[in-house]
Design a protein around this motif. Structure first.
Motif, PDB file in Angstrom:
ATOM      1  N   MET A 252      43.367  15.589  15.208  1.00  0.00           N
ATOM      2  CA  MET A 252      43.539  15.947  16.607  1.00  0.00           C
ATOM      3  C   MET A 252      44.890  15.438  17.082  1.00  0.00           C
ATOM      4  O   MET A 252      45.325  14.371  16.695  1.00  0.00           O
ATOM      5  CB  MET A 252      42.447  15.316  17.458  1.00  0.00           C
ATOM      6  N   THR A 253      45.496  16.204  17.977  1.00  0.00           N
ATOM      7  CA  THR A 253      46.758  15.773  18.553  1.00  0.00           C
ATOM      8  C   THR A 253      46.516  15.288  19.968  1.00  0.00           C
ATOM      9  O   THR A 253      45.604  15.729  20.642  1.00  0.00           O
ATOM     10  CB  THR A 253      47.775  16.929  18.569  1.00  0.00           C
ATOM     11  N   THR A 254      47.338  14.367  20.421  1.00  0.00           N
ATOM     12  CA  THR A 254      47.169  13.789  21.747  1.00  0.00           C
ATOM     13  C   THR A 254      48.519  13.637  22.421  1.00  0.00           C
ATOM     14  O   THR A 254      49.477  13.233  21.804  1.00  0.00           O
ATOM     15  CB  THR A 254      46.513  12.398  21.653  1.00  0.00           C
ATOM     16  N   SER A 255      48.572  13.947  23.706  1.00  0.00           N
ATOM     17  CA  SER A 255      49.786  13.731  24.490  1.00  0.00           C
ATOM     18  C   SER A 255      49.805  12.292  24.983  1.00  0.00           C
ATOM     19  O   SER A 255      48.778  11.738  25.369  1.00  0.00           O
ATOM     20  CB  SER A 255      49.788  14.694  25.682  1.00  0.00           C
ATOM     21  N   GLU A 256      50.984  11.665  24.974  1.00  0.00           N
ATOM     22  CA  GLU A 256      51.095  10.278  25.416  1.00  0.00           C
ATOM     23  C   GLU A 256      50.905  10.122  26.922  1.00  0.00           C
ATOM     24  O   GLU A 256      50.624   9.047  27.405  1.00  0.00           O
ATOM     25  CB  GLU A 256      52.467   9.708  25.032  1.00  0.00           C
TER      26      GLU A 256
ATOM     27  N   ARG B 196      48.753  22.571  32.042  1.00  0.00           N
ATOM     28  CA  ARG B 196      49.053  23.861  32.672  1.00  0.00           C
ATOM     29  C   ARG B 196      50.387  24.456  32.207  1.00  0.00           C
ATOM     30  O   ARG B 196      50.632  25.634  32.391  1.00  0.00           O
ATOM     31  CB  ARG B 196      49.056  23.730  34.201  1.00  0.00           C
ATOM     32  N   GLN B 197      51.228  23.641  31.562  1.00  0.00           N
ATOM     33  CA  GLN B 197      52.501  24.122  31.043  1.00  0.00           C
ATOM     34  C   GLN B 197      52.366  24.569  29.584  1.00  0.00           C
ATOM     35  O   GLN B 197      53.325  25.048  28.992  1.00  0.00           O
ATOM     36  CB  GLN B 197      53.586  23.044  31.147  1.00  0.00           C
ATOM     37  N   GLY B 198      51.184  24.401  28.995  1.00  0.00           N
ATOM     38  CA  GLY B 198      50.940  24.842  27.632  1.00  0.00           C
ATOM     39  C   GLY B 198      51.084  23.777  26.570  1.00  0.00           C
ATOM     40  O   GLY B 198      50.893  24.048  25.385  1.00  0.00           O
ATOM     41  N   ALA B 199      51.424  22.553  26.956  1.00  0.00           N
ATOM     42  CA  ALA B 199      51.531  21.468  25.981  1.00  0.00           C
ATOM     43  C   ALA B 199      50.127  21.069  25.516  1.00  0.00           C
ATOM     44  O   ALA B 199      49.226  20.866  26.331  1.00  0.00           O
ATOM     45  CB  ALA B 199      52.242  20.266  26.585  1.00  0.00           C
ATOM     46  N   ILE B 200      49.947  20.953  24.225  1.00  0.00           N
ATOM     47  CA  ILE B 200      48.644  20.633  23.662  1.00  0.00           C
ATOM     48  C   ILE B 200      48.349  19.152  23.888  1.00  0.00           C
ATOM     49  O   ILE B 200      49.126  18.287  23.513  1.00  0.00           O
ATOM     50  CB  ILE B 200      48.612  20.966  22.164  1.00  0.00           C
ATOM     51  N   VAL B 201      47.210  18.889  24.505  1.00  0.00           N
ATOM     52  CA  VAL B 201      46.777  17.519  24.749  1.00  0.00           C
ATOM     53  C   VAL B 201      45.825  17.085  23.638  1.00  0.00           C
ATOM     54  O   VAL B 201      45.947  15.995  23.090  1.00  0.00           O
ATOM     55  CB  VAL B 201      46.103  17.392  26.140  1.00  0.00           C
ATOM     56  N   LYS B 202      44.866  17.957  23.292  1.00  0.00           N
ATOM     57  CA  LYS B 202      43.916  17.705  22.205  1.00  0.00           C
ATOM     58  C   LYS B 202      43.626  19.033  21.526  1.00  0.00           C
ATOM     59  O   LYS B 202      43.553  20.073  22.183  1.00  0.00           O
ATOM     60  CB  LYS B 202      42.586  17.153  22.720  1.00  0.00           C
ATOM     61  N   SER B 203      43.423  18.989  20.210  1.00  0.00           N
ATOM     62  CA  SER B 203      43.080  20.200  19.481  1.00  0.00           C
ATOM     63  C   SER B 203      42.342  19.839  18.208  1.00  0.00           C
ATOM     64  O   SER B 203      42.669  18.851  17.551  1.00  0.00           O
ATOM     65  CB  SER B 203      44.347  20.995  19.133  1.00  0.00           C
TER      66      SER B 203
END
Length: 110
Positions: free
Chosen positions: A1-5, A36-43
């Motif tokens: 999973m990816t996460t935004s800081e 809302r800008q399309g940056a992936i927070v979790k996947s």
């Protein structure tokens, strides 16, 4: 999973719980949460490049669908978007800060 800081710990925990709950359903192939800008927070999707492409396109589609809803009635707002093909179903739930996307195989649960 990816996460935004930029996302706080309690929000991340809530997202992980939501993803786990949704992922447990039959036919679910992946879950994405993006801002809302399309940056992936979790996947949960494995292919990072495809995830970025899908995130960008679904963010644009969600914005366009929201604009159409507003054109039809300025007092209304998009709450849910469902896209179905022969093999996949994409469920989009736009919230205030995030967009939740579920990709599933609708034929697997039949």
């Amino acid at each position: 999973m990816t996460t935004s800081e930029a996302t706080d710990a309690s929000t991340i925990a809530e997202m992980e719980e939501t993803i786990a709950r949704i992922s447990s359903h039959n036919g679910v192939e992946g879950v994405m949460i993006m801002n809302r800008q399309g940056a992936i927070v979790k996947s949960t999707l494995v292919d990072k490049e495809q995830t970025k492409t899908q995130s960008a396109e679904l963010t644009n589609l969600t914005a366009k669908a929201s604009n159409i809803v507003a054109l039809l009635n300025p007092d209304d707002e998009l709450k849910f978007l469902r896209i179905r093909s022969k093999q996949r179903e994409i469920l989009v739930s736009p919230e205030k800060e995030y967009i939740l996307v579920v990709i599933q195989n609708p034929n697997e649960s039949e």
